[in-house]
Structures are given as structure tokens and as C-alpha cells.
Scaffold this active site. Structure first.
Site, PDB file in Angstrom:
ATOM      1  N   LYS A 107      38.575  41.909  40.368  1.00 10.06           N
ATOM      2  CA  LYS A 107      40.109  42.102  40.208  1.00 10.06           C
ATOM      3  C   LYS A 107      40.514  41.854  38.368  1.00 10.06           C
ATOM      4  O   LYS A 107      41.505  42.025  38.311  1.00 10.06           O
ATOM      5  CB  LYS A 107      40.785  41.133  40.895  1.00 10.06           C
TER       6      LYS A 107
HETATM    7  C1  LIG Z   1      40.063  40.994  46.467  1.00 11.18           C
HETATM    8  C2  LIG Z   1      38.612  41.005  47.161  1.00 11.18           C
HETATM    9  C3  LIG Z   1      38.127  41.997  47.958  1.00 11.18           C
HETATM   10  C4  LIG Z   1      39.011  43.053  48.831  1.00 11.18           C
HETATM   11  O1  LIG Z   1      39.694  43.873  47.871  1.00 11.18           O
HETATM   12  P1  LIG Z   1      41.107  44.592  48.258  1.00 11.18           P
HETATM   13  O2  LIG Z   1      41.383  45.267  47.261  1.00 11.18           O
HETATM   14  O3  LIG Z   1      42.157  43.623  48.648  1.00 11.18           O
HETATM   15  O4  LIG Z   1      40.555  45.403  49.648  1.00 11.18           O
HETATM   16  C5  LIG Z   1      36.750  42.256  48.088  1.00 11.18           C
HETATM   17  N1  LIG Z   1      35.775  41.211  47.666  1.00 11.18           N
HETATM   18  C6  LIG Z   1      36.027  40.571  46.863  1.00 11.18           C
HETATM   19  C7  LIG Z   1      35.095  39.552  46.087  1.00 11.18           C
HETATM   20  C8  LIG Z   1      37.689  40.303  46.542  1.00 11.18           C
HETATM   21  O5  LIG Z   1      38.020  39.502  45.322  1.00 11.18           O
END
Ligand SMILES: *Cc1c(COP(=O)(O)O)cnc(C)c1O
Length: 433
Positions: A107
Site C-alpha cells: 500500500k
Molecule cells: C491490504 C492488504 C491486502 C488486501 O488488499 P486489498 O487491495 O484490500 O484486496 C493483502 N495483503 C496485505 C499485506 C495488505 O496489507
């Protein structure tokens, strides 16, 4: 480029408005009116391009009508001060490591890009902008770190008390400056509901400018398409051929939706695997055609503990609400905590590769589903050290080495404000700010 709401009851808005609003006022999600396909030249050239160069080209394709090219280039290069390598495992499976950013989670790309884009749009804007972000762990840290010190912007991170790991909590409660952590006595779904209610509350919106940095925001989720183009480029560069399949460990489905956008932009992807933990709402939808959101349950892959995946509306929109079309390009898997642990252990012993619990879900689904002639890439969404306790419970004490970046966060002092799950408490708090 205009952005319309998936609920289609408001007129389309500009990119700036979509980014500063986050959620459309009719409660829908913003979608670009067009998705432009790259010329085939681009795909011939990308094996020679860096992650940064590819990402700039993709960003220009998405946002180029609305931002000066040079500024966009600076935003992208400044966002991507790290790499996104493809690591080979056995059986034609590759790990796309998305955890080389400042908070060691995928993210970071969306968080940093959005912060820079918003800061650009807000130049000369008189009022302060308040970013509300609900987190099950990783979003909070990526967004908070992305926005840290950005002038004119305040960030409120809402997280479920006791349901995020120590390291995750430290990454957004120790920053200070323009970042405030609200420790909600409830689940992630409660946090998400509080944030959504705030966006729809007239009185709040009249008194302050609110936006979302969850993957409902187009500036948060769309840049994640960079990863998919980079994976393709790195495989081509290494001379690896075959029909490309991406397996995406999913919660709110922002990452997977960004992959669907990449495909729409012409990236040669054969199909996608939607990998769930026990919060298997989309898995059930793919199987039955019925979408039935429900309360989330806690799992060891907690960033995927989502009971009402917010980007599902975008997936429906991309495929004209046709279940038949969606299942042509997407297959679902779901795994229990015991299965996730089993996979982490097996891959560590047999392949000497350390998976975090989320990546393990993606790996396992890919390994189960990959066909002859296909090349499989799973998204390894977080560094295992972000989940040290879980990983060491499975692989043994002392197996995880803490990267310096994370160790730094652990030194800070936690500062958070307790919050109930009642919207009126949250609203009162914001109004007093
Ligand atoms: C946010 C996250 C996900 C899921 O991603 P989405 O875009 O919400 O489907 C999976 N793994 C990790 C480590 C995350 O931080």
C-alpha cells in the site's frame, strides 16, 4: 478525464474532485469514464524500462489529461523510491515482492502517490483537508507515512483495538505531526462504517473538507496497476514466456481491481485468481453468483479480514454486472488459518522462501490452479517481518530478521485516542477539531 459514480445518480466529476472527495456523494465509487489501451509498441519496449519509467507511462495513460506531464513524472518517481522484484520459485511460480517500500507493504505505492497528487491539487487551496482512513493494519501505516508532514492535510487513522499487530500499530501511532490514530473499540468493519458515515454526513461535510485514503479513492488504488505492468516487463526481460496468471491475496479488492484495469489497458494477462482467507465473500460470489457481505472474522492474514469488500462495485462495473463474464477471467480460492500456516511452512522448508500469511494465501491458490503453459505470479503483499509473531509461531523463533526500517518504528511511543463504535462520538470528536 471525467470520473463517474458506480451508483450513477450524480454527474461525473474531475480527477481533482474524485481524489478530494474519495467516495461519491451518492455512496458510489468513482470510475474513469474511459480506459485507454496502450499501443502494442509499449509492450515491446517495456522489458527495457525500469519500474519507475513503466509506472510513469501507466500514470500518464491514466491521469495524463489532468496533470502536467513533468509534474506527474516527479510524483511517480518520488513515490517509487524502491523496487518491485519478481522472484522465481518452483513450478513456474513467481513472487512479485511488493514490500520494498517504507512501511514494507504494497500500500506504500498508493499511499505515497495519493499524498503527492493531493498535495499538488491543494496548492493554493485555502482550507485544510482531512483524510480519514480505516485500517485493518497495513493501510494505516502506508497512508500515514505517505502523508506525514504534507502541509494542509490532516490524517485520522481509525483502527480496531487489539486486532492489529504491534508493528503495524507502531507504524501509525508513533508519527505525531499531522497524523492522529483513533483506537476504535470494535472491528475493522466498524472503522470502515464510521468513515463511510462521516463522508455521507451533511453537517460534517459543511464544516470540514473530508476525503478517504482507503482503496475507494482512485488515487490510492489505480497506481497499484503499476505493479502488474512491472511484473510483465521483468518476466519478459528474463525471457520467461507463457500465459500470464496473477494470484492476488484480497480483502477490499483494490489490488485485484487495479490488475483488472491493467488488463483493460492492454496488458496481456490471461486471468486472475482471487485468493481469500475465511472472509470469502467474493469466493462465494464467484461460485454462486450471489454477493452477500457479512461481518468479518479475525484471521492470521488480518489485512484481508474484510466482510464487505469495497471495490467489488468496481469489478461489477468493469464487467457490466455479468457474473458469466467475471468468472471467465477470475477464479476464487479461500483458505483457513490452518491451511495458511501449512503453506508458509511447506514453502519455507521446500523452497527456502519465507511467505507472510497474506502472500501464502496467494501462493497456495496459484499453486492449486496453475495450468500447463501458464506462468503464475502471486503478489507477496507484505514483508514477513510485519507479521513476525505469526510467522515465528509457524516457522520457529528467530527465523524472521527485522529490517532496519521496521526496527526504527518500534522505538517510537504509541499515542492514540480511544474511540467507541458510535458514529455520534466520532462526529463530535471531528467537529471539535
Ligand atoms: C491490504 C492488504 C491486502 C488486501 O488488499 P486489498 O487491495 O484490500 O484486496 C493483502 N495483503 C496485505 C499485506 C495488505 O496489507
Amino acid at each position: 478525464m471525467k470520473y463517474y459514480s458506480t451508483n450513477k445518480s450524480i454527474p461525473a466529476v474531475s480527477l481533482m474532485e474524485a481524489v478530494t472527495k474519495g467516495l461519491a456523494s451518492d455512496n458510489g465509487l468513482f470510475m474513469p469514464e474511459r480506459i485507454d489501451v496502450f499501443a502494442s509498441d509499449f509492450f515491446r519496449q517495456i522489458p527495457e524500462m525500469s519500474f519507475q519509467e513503466i509506472s510513469f507511462r501507466v500514470a500518464r495513460q491514466l491521469f495524463g489529461e489532468d496533470i502536467d506531464e513533468q509534474i506527474l513524472k516527479e510524483i511517480v518517481y518520488d513515490t517509487l523510491s524502491f523496487d518491485c522484484p519478481v522472484v522465481p520459485l518452483n513450478n513456474n511460480i513467481y513472487s512479485l515482492e511488493l514490500f520494498h517500500g517504507p512501511t514494507l507493504a504494497f500500500k506504500d505505492v498508493g499511499g505515497r502517490f495519493m499524498a503527492r497528487l493531493l498535495a499538488h491539487f491543494l496548492q493554493g487551496f485555502e482550507r485544510e483537508v482531512n483524510v480519514l482512513v480505516a485500517t485493518s493494519g497495513d493501510t494505516g501505516s502506508a497512508v500515514a507515512n505517505g502523508f506525514l508532514g504534507v502541509p494542509g492535510i490532516k490524517v485520522f487513522v481509525l483502527y480496531p483495538k487489539g486486532l492489529v499487530s504491534d508493528i503495524q500499530e507502531k507504524q501509525f501511532t508513533t508519527l505525531g505531526k499531522n497524523i492522529t490514530a483513533l483506537e476504535v473499540d470494535g472491528t475493522f468493519d466498524d472503522c470502515q462504517r464510521l468513515v463511510k458515515s462521516a463522508f455521507l454526513d451533511q453537517e460534517l461535510n459543511d464544516s470540514m473538507v473530508l476525503t478517504s485514503a482507503n482503496s475507494i479513492n482512485v488515487a490510492r488504488f489505480l497506481p497499484q496497476s503499476f505493479y502488474y505492468f512491472n511484473a510483465y516487463a521483468r518476466l519478459q526481460e528474463a525471457g520467461i514466456k507463457g500465459d500470464l496468471v496473477f494470484s492476488v491475496p484480497s480483502g477490499n479488492f483494490g489490488n485485484l481491481t487495479a490488475g483488472l484495469f491493467a488488463k483493460r489497458m492492454g496488458l496481456p494477462v490471461n486471468r486472475f485468481i482471487a485468493a481469500n482467507n475465511e472472509n470469502d465473500i467474493v469466493y462465494q460470489y464467484l461460485k454462486t453468483g450471489k454477493y452477500e457481505p457479512r461481518s468479518s472474522v479475525a484471521t492470521i492474514a488480518n489485512a484481508m479480514d474484510v466482510g464487505a469488500p469495497s471495490n467489488f462495485a468496481r469489478i461489477l462495473e468493469l464487467y457490466g454486472h455479468s457474473h458469466t463474464d467475471i468468472v471467465t477471467y477470475m477464479v476464487g480460492y479461500r483458505y483457513s488459518d490452518a491451511e495458511i500456516r501449512g503453506t508458509m511452512k511447506k514453502v519455507f522448508i521446500e523452497e527456502n522462501y519465507m511467505l507472510d500469511p497474506h502472500g501464502a494465501v496467494g501462493y497456495r491458490a496459484l499453486n492449486a490452479d496453475l495450468k500447463a503453459g501458464e506462468v503464475g505470479v502471486f503478489l507477496e503483499t507484505a514483508h514477513p517481518a510485519k507479521f513476525t509473531e505469526t510467522v515465528e509461531n509457524v516457522l520457529g523463533k528467530g527465523t524472521v530478521i527485522m529490517p532496519e526500517k521496521l526496527a526504527e518504528f518500534m522505538k517510537g511511543e504509541k499515542l492514540s485516542i480511544p474511540m467507541s463504535t458510535s458514529f455520534s462520538d466520532f462526529k463530535d470528536y471531528l467537529l471539535k477539531k
